[in-house]
Design an enzyme around this catalytic site. Structure first.
Site, PDB file in Angstrom:
ATOM      1  CD1 TRP B 324      35.817  49.769  35.509  1.00 23.92           C
ATOM      2  CD2 TRP B 324      34.032  49.075  36.646  1.00 23.92           C
ATOM      3  NE1 TRP B 324      35.863  50.353  36.754  1.00 23.92           N
ATOM      4  CE2 TRP B 324      34.777  49.931  37.473  1.00 23.92           C
ATOM      5  CE3 TRP B 324      32.860  48.514  37.158  1.00 23.92           C
ATOM      6  CZ2 TRP B 324      34.397  50.251  38.776  1.00 23.92           C
ATOM      7  CZ3 TRP B 324      32.479  48.817  38.460  1.00 23.92           C
ATOM      8  CH2 TRP B 324      33.239  49.684  39.248  1.00 23.92           C
ATOM      9  CG  HIS B 325      30.407  45.677  36.677  1.00 20.40           C
ATOM     10  ND1 HIS B 325      30.139  46.553  35.655  1.00 20.40           N
ATOM     11  CD2 HIS B 325      29.781  46.181  37.766  1.00 20.40           C
ATOM     12  CE1 HIS B 325      29.385  47.535  36.118  1.00 20.40           C
ATOM     13  NE2 HIS B 325      29.157  47.339  37.387  1.00 20.40           N
ATOM     14  N   GLY B 326      34.117  42.861  36.056  1.00 21.20           N
ATOM     15  CA  GLY B 326      34.841  41.662  36.429  1.00 21.20           C
ATOM     16  C   GLY B 326      35.362  40.906  35.233  1.00 21.20           C
ATOM     17  CG  PHE B 472      32.704  44.756  40.602  1.00 22.36           C
ATOM     18  CD1 PHE B 472      32.900  43.423  40.247  1.00 22.36           C
ATOM     19  CD2 PHE B 472      31.435  45.161  40.956  1.00 22.36           C
ATOM     20  CE1 PHE B 472      31.844  42.530  40.232  1.00 22.36           C
ATOM     21  CE2 PHE B 472      30.377  44.275  40.942  1.00 22.36           C
ATOM     22  CZ  PHE B 472      30.585  42.964  40.590  1.00 22.36           C
TER      23      PHE B 472
END
Lengths: 300, 472
Positions: B324-326, B472
């Site tokens: 999800w963060h990248g 993000f």
């Protein structure tokens, strides 16, 4: 609600007042540029890059030049990164120029670098520097400069060091005080020469810059006399310039046929340089006297 | 528009005054919030407003249809449509190139060269945040936890609410949406607490995070030439950078919302004082952790079922949280490492051992050791989070444990340490409170002004930095 707004406003007043007062601490020690954007519009200007900023002293010109010139002259030259001839410098000059006069004197310093562009950037680098970032060039204190161009916080004005080796005078001259012990001069010169050898690889003549130089001169001519000057520099850097741009002087003479071009590039040995590129301040004094004398001879 | 920008400094009071003095009716206030939120977002890139509007329209329509339908399959179809559209947009904009590149690299490892076709896709700021926020609405309506909205303006304002639009907290429809129907009455204490949160958030961002960022960038860019000790300092600084940056943003978001009479959920609860990794994850990015818990972990079975299923669920939630963060394997590795750290206390069923803040002025020895252990584990995992690639992260670690080069000739980057210690002190004494600057009345003016001047001192406009979580 009223209480909340009053409290917030009270805090803001303290903060904003402090900020506004800090602006008055800006002076010639702030950085090499700030003071130039705090003066009124000028009648006569010295233009160019750091060679002119350090090497041409308006105070001497103002005392030696004939009275037919609309004095005082103001040094509005910056550095190769900030003020090569281009749209950015043109706009800054346009904003600084007092359009009401017609007998000003404009000393336009030229060298191969000032009409060249870097190949390592796909844009003109000065657009992202001080001159390109601000919109107000003539106000004191210049909060526009502090907000958009000054790289530090305004609070650093409280702690500025007056023992810095750079100081901008009220006439715009950038005074540099560095040790002139032989060993240190050699060290600086070697560094500068190395830098210019690299520069030779990344700089190339720019038609666009020549166009803007022409445009700048057209603008200045409407308000007085323009004199093109090539300031002397050290042997090695001159050699680099000659090999990089052998036709430079001819190009300037061809392009600005009607203007006086004072070319001092061959007077290398007459002066002392702090780093093989810039005139030492005492040499700057001598050079400026020579320049004033030559200008007087031509405008008599 | 950045919270730490001059534009926002003018934008916020303008909207505040219009909100309370001009647009006093609820309906008009919602319209103002909607318009100002779109201006706020469009300031960055107006073209992506169409994406938010599209998501808003889809979920509004689906929510409405979900309410009308009682047919199970039809309702499922509507839910899947919402999931497909929202996650489809997210995957396309955020992960398309990543998947293509990973696919090609995987074949290249097997000796098969494939033609690389990637698209020049710009990642819309905050897409992961507002996508999750709209999804929470649709899922809650589907599960009949909330009633669908009939007022489009209220729903559109909920999706685009500017204080938390680009970096959270990721609000639940059940908490935020009803606040758009209710008449907001100005509350002095609430607004003051909002201002304090904004001040503290800016301090965390500008003074702590941005100062650390300069050092972190320097150390991580040149890690191959740095000593082990400097590299250790680099990850400690990054731990402060990411905390100051992200929790600072959350504080400003929550504080700004309070100025308009909205109460957002808490997103950070002094996470670096956690005594174990489970407690850390209850205190760090709470809105995301609980989102995954409610909409992914529980539907997967959570901690019920066979041990194998439970372990699978733990890994899924951490790995998904990582990605999800990248779009980078480093984030997946970061999630995986945290899952491994979490596993022992999960298996020993000690993951709910610490649920309250530490009592007393100082921690006990075991609490102190627990805090240090957790901090070190978390900080270790940040190496993967911050590195450009897994290879870089591994080399960074190898360089730390190369004891021949551990001690540097000169210790650089140390000027910031006193600031960090003062910051930790403030956080420690405030750990039972909602925010760290609940101060004695006698001194608070001096502190507030000092904080404000400190922020201004560090807030060099030229080097104004964006917030890490925007990406993000």
């Amino acid at each position: 609600m009223k209480k909340f707004i009053l409290k917030v406003v009270a805090y803001l007043v303290v903060i904003i007042t402090t900020y506004l007062l800090l602006g008055f601490l800006g002076d010639g020690y702030t950085d090499p540029f700030y003071l130039r954007f705090t003066t009124k519009k000028q009648n006569s200007l010295v233009l160019g890059t750091s060679r002119a900023a350090q090497g041409i002293q308006p105070e001497i010109l103002n005392s030696l030049l004939l009275d037919s010139v609309d004095k005082p002259l103001y040094n509005y030259a910056f550095t190769l990164l900030h003020s090569p001839y281009g749209e950015t410098y043109y706009n800054a000059i346009d904003a600084k120029l007092n359009k009401k006069i017609s007998n000003g004197l404009f000393i336009v310093s030229v060298d191969p670098w000032s009409i060249s562009s870097r190949s390592d950037f796909d844009y003109e680098i000065e657009t992202n520097k001080e001159l390109g970032k601000i919109s107000f060039y003539n106000c004191y204190p210049n909060y526009d400069y502090f907000m958009y161009a000054y790289p530090k916080s305004m609070f650093s004005l409280l702690f500025k060091k007056k023992d810095t080796n750079m100081f901008v005078h009220n006439d715009g001259w950038l005074e540099i005080n560095v040790s002139m012990k032989a060993a240190e001069v050699i060290k600086r010169t070697m560094f500068k020469e190395k830098q210019y050898i690299t520069n030779k690889e990344i700089y190339g003549f720019s038609e666009k810059r020549l166009f803007w130089l022409k445009k700048t001169i057209s603008l200045l001519k409407k308000h007085g006399r323009v004199i093109l000057v090539r300031i002397p520099t050290g042997h090695k850097i001159l050699k680099i310039e000659n090999s990089m741009f052998p036709d430079f002087d001819n190009l300037i003479e061809r392009s600005f046929n009607g203007e006086l071009y004072l070319n001092y590039k061959n007077l290398v040995d007459k002066y002392v340089y702090t780093d093989g590129n810039h005139l030492f301040k005492e040499s700057g004094t001598e050079f400026t006297k020579q320049l004033a004398k030559d200008i007087n001879n031509h405008i008599k | 528009m950045l919270f730490n920008s001059l534009e926002f400094l003018l934008f916020l009071p303008t909207i505040f005054l219009l909100y309370w003095f001009v647009f006093r009716q609820l309906k008009h206030q919602n319209i103002l919030l909607f318009v100002s939120s779109y201006i706020f977002y469009g300031w960055w890139d107006w073209r992506f407003l169409s994406l938010i509007l599209f998501s808003t329209l889809i979920d509004f329509f689906i929510g409405y249809r979900l309410n009308l339908s009682t047919h199970r399959n039809k309702r499922k179809f509507l839910l899947y449509t919402s999931l497909f559209v929202n996650l489809g947009l997210l995957v396309f904009f955020k992960y398309f190139n990543f998947f293509i590149e990973s696919w090609i690299e995987a074949w290249a490892d097997l000796g098969i060269q494939m033609h690389q076709t990637t698209l020049n896709i710009i990642l819309p700021v905050g897409i992961s945040f507002y996508t999750f926020q709209t999804l929470s609405y649709t899922i809650d309506v589907y599960q009949r936890k909330i009633e669908p909205v009939t007022n489009f303006m209220a729903f559109a304002s909920y999706v685009a609410f500017f204080p938390q639009l680009v970096a959270g907290p990721i609000e639940r429809a059940s908490n935020l949406l009803p606040q758009f129907y209710k008449k907001r009455i100005f509350n002095y204490e609430f607004a003051v607490s909002g201002m304090k949160l904004i001040l503290w958030g800016l301090l965390k961002k500008v003074v702590i995070a941005d100062s650390c960022a300069v050092l972190v960038n320097d150390i991580f860019q040149n890690y191959q030439n740095e000593s082990g000790l400097t590299l250790c300092m680099g990850i400690v600084y990054f731990s402060f950078q990411i905390y100051g940056d992200f929790s600072g943003y959350s504080d400003i978001a929550i504080g700004t919302s309070r100025l308009f009479g909205f109460n957002l959920m808490r997103n950070f609860d002094y996470p670096y004082f956690s005594r174990d990794i489970a407690e850390f994850w209850r205190r760090w990015h709470i809105s995301l952790s609980t989102w995954f818990r409610d909409y992914l972990y529980f539907p997967l079975g959570g901690s019920k079922g066979s041990l194998g299923n439970q372990l699978r669920n733990v890994f899924i939630i951490f790995l998904v949280s990582g990605i999800w963060h990248g779009a980078n394997w480093t984030y997946v590795a970061w999630g995986g490492i945290n899952a491994l750290f979490f596993l022992p206390i999960f298996l020993l069923k000690k993951n709910r051992k610490h649920t309250n803040a530490i009592e007393g002025n100082l921690p006990s020895l075991s609490e102190f050791l627990g805090i240090m252990k957790t901090y070190m584990l978390v900080t270790f995992s940040w190496i993967f989070f911050r590195s450009e690639s897994i290879k870089d992260a591994v080399r960074y670690i190898e360089r730390i444990i190369d004891f021949n080069t551990f001690i540097p000739n000169t210790i650089r980057h140390k000027k910031i340490i006193p600031f960090l210690l003062i910051f930790v002190f403030f956080e420690w004494i405030s750990r039972k409170q909602e925010y760290a600057i609940v101060l004695d009345k006698k001194y608070r003016i001096v502190f507030y002004l000092s904080f404000a001047f400190l922020i201004l001192y560090y807030a060099s406009v030229e080097e104004k930095t964006t917030f890490i979580y925007f990406q993000f």
